[in-house]
Design an enzyme around this catalytic site. Structure first.
Site, PDB file in Angstrom:
ATOM      1  N   ASP A 153     -10.975  -8.564 -17.658  1.00 33.97           N
ATOM      2  CA  ASP A 153     -11.480  -6.866 -16.102  1.00 33.97           C
ATOM      3  C   ASP A 153     -11.303  -5.718 -16.740  1.00 33.97           C
ATOM      4  OD1 ASP A 153     -11.243 -10.222 -15.346  1.00 33.97           O
ATOM      5  OD2 ASP A 153     -12.668  -9.664 -14.222  1.00 33.97           O
ATOM      6  N   HIS A 210     -13.597 -14.076  -4.226  1.00 37.33           N
ATOM      7  CA  HIS A 210     -13.926 -15.309  -5.325  1.00 37.33           C
ATOM      8  C   HIS A 210     -12.997 -16.358  -5.111  1.00 37.33           C
ATOM      9  CE1 HIS A 210     -16.105 -12.019  -7.956  1.00 37.33           C
ATOM     10  NE2 HIS A 210     -14.860 -11.673  -8.406  1.00 37.33           N
ATOM     11  N   VAL A 215     -10.740 -12.422 -10.687  1.00 37.27           N
ATOM     12  CA  VAL A 215     -10.253 -11.891  -9.690  1.00 37.27           C
ATOM     13  C   VAL A 215      -9.160 -10.515 -10.194  1.00 37.27           C
ATOM     14  CG1 VAL A 215      -8.316 -12.421  -7.808  1.00 37.27           C
ATOM     15  CG2 VAL A 215      -9.848 -14.235  -8.809  1.00 37.27           C
TER      16      VAL A 215
END
Ligand SMILES: [Fe+2]
Length: 504
Positions: free
Chosen positions: A184, A343, A371
């Site tokens: 991410d 999530h 996450v």
């Protein structure tokens, strides 16, 4: 067994036995039990109280030097490499040119400035609504020697650019190797901090667990932010393989814009060696590297029984040879175990389908992202879950993987700061900060693992442990090894001063 219930049960038995005693002796024994129960709670994991003052979760402006485009006409930009075969003797080199297609050749060799070998690649491009990509080049260079430094050159004339990479050691069970893990990432100042810290970590190959550029957060999924992300990561990804996992930000399903080809930008820009592991899709595949067998799964492709991904994983797990690659690592985007409110339960469907295989094949660790925080589990499983019998709790399971969420790369959406309270027993450590992980495979029996928090420019190792290999840790196999190859828990603790991967 749930430690708290065990503790309560043990306390009840003991208290029941105290009834005839009475007086000071019973009170002292009760105090002892309370202390004992508290100790068990400590083993149940911790939530870090650390709160950092973060950079704002805003993307770096496009004119920032982090996205610098090399000088020269049609100069190659956004250069990145990935493993090109099953065993690490091939590399795929990718880059973008913007003025004209130019050459897709890669010149390479084992001496600097001496490029005796040449591979010919190909060029593609795509459009996404009103965005037109540059010319995207992919070139496979294969038949490389293991454990060798290669120099390579792309582009023409004065615009040519030169890089290098190191091939991994031959596949063998005691091959030492260091992987980094990032998820991410995005393109904020926090992303840059994560990347800069990772580049000082000694990681030799990066395992990327999905959600790359976050271009889809821009109007019309602005592809310009795919280009800037390519420039951002080049300083690492041009010199060592990044192993790609897809996340939800790669889906880019926008029927309102007439864009219904899922993963369109990702599939044009990032190749994976999926055919080498007999996969039918670039989104799920496997590689072997040094002493590791790495399986990449797609959280956002069909995976239930009888789907292509399900068939492929079943076959690939049978192909794993722990005598050659002791470390079995699985990458995915949506975590199967997550106690953050963000999530929550999104990995539950995949857990229901694949977890029993992870336990059966003794997967060492499962890395996920999604996450935007960090969390590590104990070795637990929930494979006895049964909606008719009522079995529904994860339990300690020495055959189960450790689940690690590293969705804390630093993207523009910010941190996922709210964990469920009370912390579940299966959760060993959790903290809502940005960072990356490193996994140092030392030999077939043990590995060192760190999670490194970005602390406003400082590199702070925050969570760490020694992994015992799940295959070679069995008693029969341990006996096959000489004693010096498999140090005891006590010896490892004395040497590294770190906690181990499961409860004592
Ligand atoms: Fe995600």
């Amino acid at each position: 067994m749930d430690l708290r219930y065990f503790c309560i049960a043990r306390g009840r038995i003991a208290i029941d036995s105290l009834k005839p005693m009475g007086g000071w002796s019973s009170q002292l024994l009760l105090l002892y039990l309370v202390v004992l129960c508290s100790a068990n709670y400590v083993l149940c994991g911790s939530t870090s109280p650390y709160v950092r003052s973060e950079y704002p979760s805003t993307d770096i402006p496009l004119d920032n030097e982090a996205f610098v485009i090399p000088e020269g006409f049609n100069s190659p930009q956004q250069v990145h490499i990935t493993q090109g075969d099953y065993d690490g003797k091939a590399v795929i080199v990718s880059w973008v040119t913007t003025s004209e297609p130019g050459s897709s050749e890669v010149w390479y060799g084992t001496e600097e400035n001496k490029y005796e070998l040449k591979a010919e690649g190909e060029t593609t491009n795509y459009t996404f609504y009103d965005y037109i990509s540059g010319f995207i080049h992919h070139c496979l260079i294969d038949e490389l020697k293991h454990n060798t430094k290669y120099y390579y050159k792309i582009g023409a004339g004065s615009s040519a650019r030169e890089f290098w990479f190191q091939t991994p050691p031959e596949i063998q069970p005691d091959a030492a190797y260091t992987f980094g893990i990032i998820g991410d990432l995005g393109q904020t100042y926090n992303s840059l901090s994560t990347l800069d810290h990772y580049m000082k970590s000694g990681g030799q190959t990066l395992l990327f667990v999905g959600d790359l550029s976050y271009a889809d957060n821009y109007k019309h999924n602005d592809g310009v932010r795919w280009d800037s992300w390519g420039c951002l990561v080049e300083k690492s990804a041009a010199y060592q393989p990044w192993i790609w996992t897809t996340g939800n930000h790669e889906i880019e399903y926008r029927p309102d814009l007439g864009e219904t080809t899922m993963f369109k930008a990702f599939l044009h820009r990032f190749l994976t060696p999926y055919k080498a592991s007999q996969s039918s899709s670039p989104l799920w595949y496997a590689i072997r590297r040094a002493s590791a067998h790495i399986i990449v799964l797609s959280s956002y492709s069909p995976f239930v029984k009888y789907t292509p991904q399900w068939h492929w994983l079943r076959a690939e797990l049978k192909r794993v040879n722990r005598e050659k690659t002791p470390w079995l690592i699985v990458l995915m985007h949506a975590p199967l175990y997550n106690s953050n409110t963000a999530h929550y339960m999104e990995g539950e469907a995949m857990r229901a389908v694949f977890e029993k295989w992870f336990v059966k094949y003794k997967v060492d660790m499962v890395f996920a992202g999604h996450v935007h925080a960090y969390e590590r589990s104990y070795r637990i499983s929930n494979i006895n879950y049964n909606i008719t019998t009522g079995n529904r709790y994860p339990v300690p399971d020495k055959s189960a993987p450790v689940y690690i969420t590293v969705g804390d790369g630093g993207n523009q959406e910010g941190l996922a700061g709210r964990f469920f309270e009370v912390q579940p027993d299966y959760s060993a450590f959790r903290e809502a900060s940005y960072g990356h992980s490193t996994l140092e495979l030392k030999n077939r029996t043990h590995a060192l693992y760190h999670w490194n928090r970005n602390d406003d420019g400082k590199h702070v190792p925050t969570d760490h442990l020694v992994f015992h290999n799940q295959y070679w840790a069995s008693n029969t196999r341990r006996r096959r090894l000489k004693k010096h190859k498999f140090p005891s828990h006590a010896a490892l603790f004395a040497k590294y001063g770190k906690i181990l991967d499961s409860l004592p």
